[in-house]
Design a protein around this motif. Structure first.
Motif, PDB file in Angstrom:
ATOM      1  N   GLN A  83      88.525 -40.849  -9.801  1.00 45.87           N
ATOM      2  CA  GLN A  83      88.247 -40.058 -11.019  1.00 45.87           C
ATOM      3  C   GLN A  83      86.952 -40.454 -11.724  1.00 45.87           C
ATOM      4  OE1 GLN A  83      92.005 -39.569 -13.595  1.00 45.87           O
ATOM      5  NE2 GLN A  83      92.539 -41.221 -12.198  1.00 45.87           N
ATOM      6  N   THR A  84      86.342 -41.564 -11.285  1.00 43.44           N
ATOM      7  CA  THR A  84      85.131 -42.032 -11.986  1.00 43.44           C
ATOM      8  C   THR A  84      83.946 -42.190 -11.023  1.00 43.44           C
ATOM      9  OG1 THR A  84      85.880 -44.340 -11.754  1.00 43.44           O
ATOM     10  CG2 THR A  84      86.453 -43.207 -13.805  1.00 43.44           C
ATOM     11  N   MET A  85      83.872 -43.358 -10.369  1.00 44.64           N
ATOM     12  CA  MET A  85      82.665 -43.681  -9.608  1.00 44.64           C
ATOM     13  C   MET A  85      82.409 -42.747  -8.424  1.00 44.64           C
ATOM     14  SD  MET A  85      80.017 -45.470  -9.671  1.00 44.64           S
ATOM     15  CE  MET A  85      80.135 -46.923 -10.684  1.00 44.64           C
ATOM     16  N   TRP A  86      83.470 -42.333  -7.726  1.00 42.68           N
ATOM     17  CA  TRP A  86      83.229 -41.423  -6.596  1.00 42.68           C
ATOM     18  C   TRP A  86      82.581 -40.130  -7.068  1.00 42.68           C
ATOM     19  CZ3 TRP A  86      88.365 -41.833  -3.304  1.00 42.68           C
ATOM     20  CH2 TRP A  86      88.334 -43.052  -2.601  1.00 42.68           C
ATOM     21  N   GLU A  87      83.072 -39.578  -8.155  1.00 41.81           N
ATOM     22  CA  GLU A  87      82.503 -38.331  -8.702  1.00 41.81           C
ATOM     23  C   GLU A  87      81.058 -38.566  -9.132  1.00 41.81           C
ATOM     24  OE1 GLU A  87      84.097 -35.131  -9.677  1.00 41.81           O
ATOM     25  OE2 GLU A  87      85.360 -35.822  -8.021  1.00 41.81           O
ATOM     26  N   ILE A  88      80.839 -39.703  -9.787  1.00 39.22           N
ATOM     27  CA  ILE A  88      79.488 -40.013 -10.277  1.00 39.22           C
ATOM     28  C   ILE A  88      78.501 -40.068  -9.115  1.00 39.22           C
ATOM     29  CG2 ILE A  88      78.115 -41.945 -11.209  1.00 39.22           C
ATOM     30  CD1 ILE A  88      80.441 -42.448 -13.187  1.00 39.22           C
ATOM     31  N   LEU A  89      78.915 -40.742  -8.036  1.00 40.35           N
ATOM     32  CA  LEU A  89      78.009 -40.893  -6.894  1.00 40.35           C
ATOM     33  C   LEU A  89      77.869 -39.577  -6.131  1.00 40.35           C
ATOM     34  CD1 LEU A  89      79.039 -44.439  -5.608  1.00 40.35           C
ATOM     35  CD2 LEU A  89      77.033 -43.818  -6.957  1.00 40.35           C
ATOM     36  N   GLU A  90      78.991 -38.892  -5.964  1.00 41.40           N
ATOM     37  CA  GLU A  90      78.955 -37.638  -5.200  1.00 41.40           C
ATOM     38  C   GLU A  90      78.060 -36.616  -5.893  1.00 41.40           C
ATOM     39  OE1 GLU A  90      82.873 -36.922  -3.355  1.00 41.40           O
ATOM     40  OE2 GLU A  90      82.534 -34.890  -4.116  1.00 41.40           O
ATOM     41  N   LYS A  91      78.123 -36.574  -7.214  1.00 39.29           N
ATOM     42  CA  LYS A  91      77.330 -35.589  -7.959  1.00 39.29           C
ATOM     43  C   LYS A  91      75.983 -36.145  -8.393  1.00 39.29           C
ATOM     44  CE  LYS A  91      81.254 -32.884  -9.360  1.00 39.29           C
ATOM     45  NZ  LYS A  91      82.405 -32.797 -10.240  1.00 39.29           N
ATOM     46  N   LYS A  92      75.661 -37.341  -7.906  1.00 38.97           N
ATOM     47  CA  LYS A  92      74.378 -38.003  -8.215  1.00 38.97           C
ATOM     48  C   LYS A  92      74.086 -38.000  -9.723  1.00 38.97           C
ATOM     49  CE  LYS A  92      72.106 -37.299  -3.770  1.00 38.97           C
ATOM     50  NZ  LYS A  92      73.241 -36.818  -3.017  1.00 38.97           N
ATOM     51  N   GLY A  93      75.150 -38.245 -10.485  1.00 33.97           N
ATOM     52  CA  GLY A  93      74.972 -38.374 -11.929  1.00 33.97           C
ATOM     53  C   GLY A  93      75.025 -37.083 -12.697  1.00 33.97           C
ATOM     54  N   ARG A  94      75.167 -35.931 -12.012  1.00 34.10           N
ATOM     55  CA  ARG A  94      75.194 -34.644 -12.742  1.00 34.10           C
ATOM     56  C   ARG A  94      76.636 -34.352 -13.193  1.00 34.10           C
ATOM     57  NH1 ARG A  94      70.987 -33.843  -9.255  1.00 34.10           N
ATOM     58  NH2 ARG A  94      72.285 -33.198  -7.498  1.00 34.10           N
ATOM     59  N   VAL A  95      77.070 -35.108 -14.198  1.00 34.73           N
ATOM     60  CA  VAL A  95      78.434 -34.962 -14.726  1.00 34.73           C
ATOM     61  C   VAL A  95      78.353 -34.654 -16.226  1.00 34.73           C
ATOM     62  CG1 VAL A  95      79.584 -36.440 -13.011  1.00 34.73           C
ATOM     63  CG2 VAL A  95      78.627 -37.467 -15.089  1.00 34.73           C
ATOM     64  N   SER A  96      79.443 -34.138 -16.765  1.00 35.23           N
ATOM     65  CA  SER A  96      79.421 -33.639 -18.151  1.00 35.23           C
ATOM     66  C   SER A  96      79.721 -34.741 -19.170  1.00 35.23           C
ATOM     67  CB  SER A  96      80.470 -32.532 -18.300  1.00 35.23           C
ATOM     68  OG  SER A  96      81.762 -33.118 -18.191  1.00 35.23           O
TER      69      SER A  96
END
Ligand code: SF4
Ligand code: SF4
Ligand code: SF4
Length: 446
Positions: A83-96
């Protein structure tokens, strides 16, 4: 023992001004910029290895008291990473901004960075490190729970965790010296004594809430004939909540001040009071951030100090503590530093009836207060205690009424669990037991 089922799902959303206002200030551009700074400038190979190695097997799940207490996948260690780091890395920081707020909640209030899960992962993946890195990103974005942020601000402004002013600190030491003189008239708390064998340091909450621990330490030092001192100015507080907010710059300043104070006093060794996270901040996190493989001045935890005093015959046990006791192994001095057998020596030397809790030693369950979670304050308290019915069951199964815990956060966390689950137990520090059992030489007595 059957502990009450979790009521967490019935609770309304927790509002924390630090998270709400922090997230409201964010833009997508700022988030991406900060995350990429951390990814490229701070993470290095370690994070990549962890993320690439995880096979999503879920074996870490049952290591975590949050998962054991709630039973659904989002509380599992790997679920928190998903729910945190995987999303951050997968989206290369493009999170809300909303994502960052949720990531901060998970990393700061749903993980104690206790590292139990690493022992159950077949690859030894350090999920605590991953969660600490999520906190770091949230800190740089200004999205941290308000109460713990306040303690980090206090460290930054005053070099102690509790906004204790210099005259209040000295006043508290003099007050405790006076109290202890009722027992040993010649007792002094020597301030700024150059060349002493030992500098004794404590955590910010001691002068604020648990001043009797300073009194007790002074009795112990005097009875054992130790050549010791305490600093009168900044450097007396060895705690470090900035380590847990991800404010590593402040953490480094706090650690450097602590060691510089000891160096200026030319002491041979630092003895730290009974605290877990403060010890972690000098042997593991703070020292490494400063580029020191090992601390520049030897530093030991109070339990090791008591162990050495007993072994060397500098303190003697006059009568053993009769009531049955159990022992909580704090993660930061046991899983992190291997002091468990010394603690068992201490219990057996001072208590007649020792009942182990299971699991124990490095397999012990965390109290759920550590890693700064208790410092996130009252808004998060119910969630914290309901996330550790596992610990309540473990404590209750011992059947005893006294639990020794040589860590301040463990104390707070265990007391909250004991009250919430109505366990009829009482938590003690080792120094509380020593005060009831050790011999005070007749020559010193009032
Ligand atoms: S609380 Fe402890 S066991 Fe659970 S995820 Fe965090 S480090 Fe792992
Ligand atoms: S046990 Fe290790 S490899 Fe398996 S899901 Fe957990 S972190 Fe990943
Ligand atoms: S408070 Fe105690 S049990 Fe909890 S993480 Fe810290 S050392 Fe571990």
């Amino acid at each position: 023992m059957a502990v009450p089922a979790t009521k967490l799902k019935e609770q309304k959303e927790i509002i924390d001004v630090g998270l709400e206002e922090g997230a409201a200030r964010l833009t997508y551009e700022r988030i991406e910029q900060v995350i990429n700074r951390v990814i490229t400038g701070e993470m290095a190979a370690r994070m990549k290895v962890y993320v690439d190695t995880c096979i999503h097997c879920g074996m870490c799940s049952t290591a975590c008291h949050y998962y054991l207490s709630h039973g659904t996948p989002e509380w599992a260690p790997v679920g928190k990473v998903k729910q945190t780091m995987w999303e951050i890395l997968e989206k290369k920081g493009r999170v809300s901004p909303e994502f960052i707020k949720r990531a901060s909640i998970i990393a700061s209030t749903e993980c104690n960075v206790c590292r139990r899960c690493s022992m159950y992962c077949p690859y030894g993946i350090d999920i605590a490190y991953i969660m600490a890195t999520v906190r770091r990103i949230c800190h740089l974005l200004g999205v941290t729970p308000q109460y713990i942020q306040d303690t980090a601000h206090s460290h930054s402004a005053t070099m102690n965790q509790m906004w204790v002013k210099e005259d209040e600190w000295i006043d508290t030491l003099q007050w405790q010296e006076g109290e202890a003189q009722a027992e040993i008239p010649s007792l002094r708390i020597p301030l700024d004594k150059e060349g002493a064998d030992i500098m004794y340091s404590v955590i910010g909450p001691e002068p604020k809430f648990r001043a009797q621990l300073i009194y007790q330490a002074a009795i112990l030092m005097t009875a054992a004939g130790v050549n010791w001192t305490m600093p009168s100015g900044p450097g007396w507080d060895n705690s470090d909540m900035a380590m847990f907010t991800g404010d590593f710059e402040t953490m480094g300043r706090v650690k450097r001040t602590h060691f510089e104070t000891a160096a200026n006093l030319r002491v041979k060794k630092i003895v730290m009071g009974e605290c877990g996270h403060a010890f972690r901040s000098v042997y593991d996190v703070g020292n490494r951030w400063l580029g020191w493989k090992m601390p520049p001045i030897p530093v030991i935890h109070a339990t090791q100090f008591y162990y050495e005093l007993l072994k060397e015959g500098k303190i003697k046990i006059a009568r053993k503590f009769k009531e049955p006791v159990t022992l909580h192994d704090p993660c930061n001095i046991v899983r992190g530093r291997g002091l468990h057998e010394m603690m068992r020596y201490l219990v057996n030397a001072t208590c007649e009836n020792f009942v182990e809790m299971y699991p124990n030693r490095e397999h012990n369950h965390c109290c759920c207060a550590g890693g700064g979670v208790i410092n996130c304050g009252p808004p998060w308290k119910t969630k914290r205690v309901e996330s550790n019915s596992t610990k309540a069951e473990q404590l209750a199964a011992t059947g005893v009424h006294i639990c020794i815990a040589p860590c301040h956060n463990c104390h707070g966390g265990l007391e909250d669990i004991i009250n919430y689950y109505k366990l009829n137990m009482h938590v003690m520090f080792f120094i509380d037991i020593l005060m009831k059992t050790m011999e005070i030489p007749d020559s010193l007595k009032a």
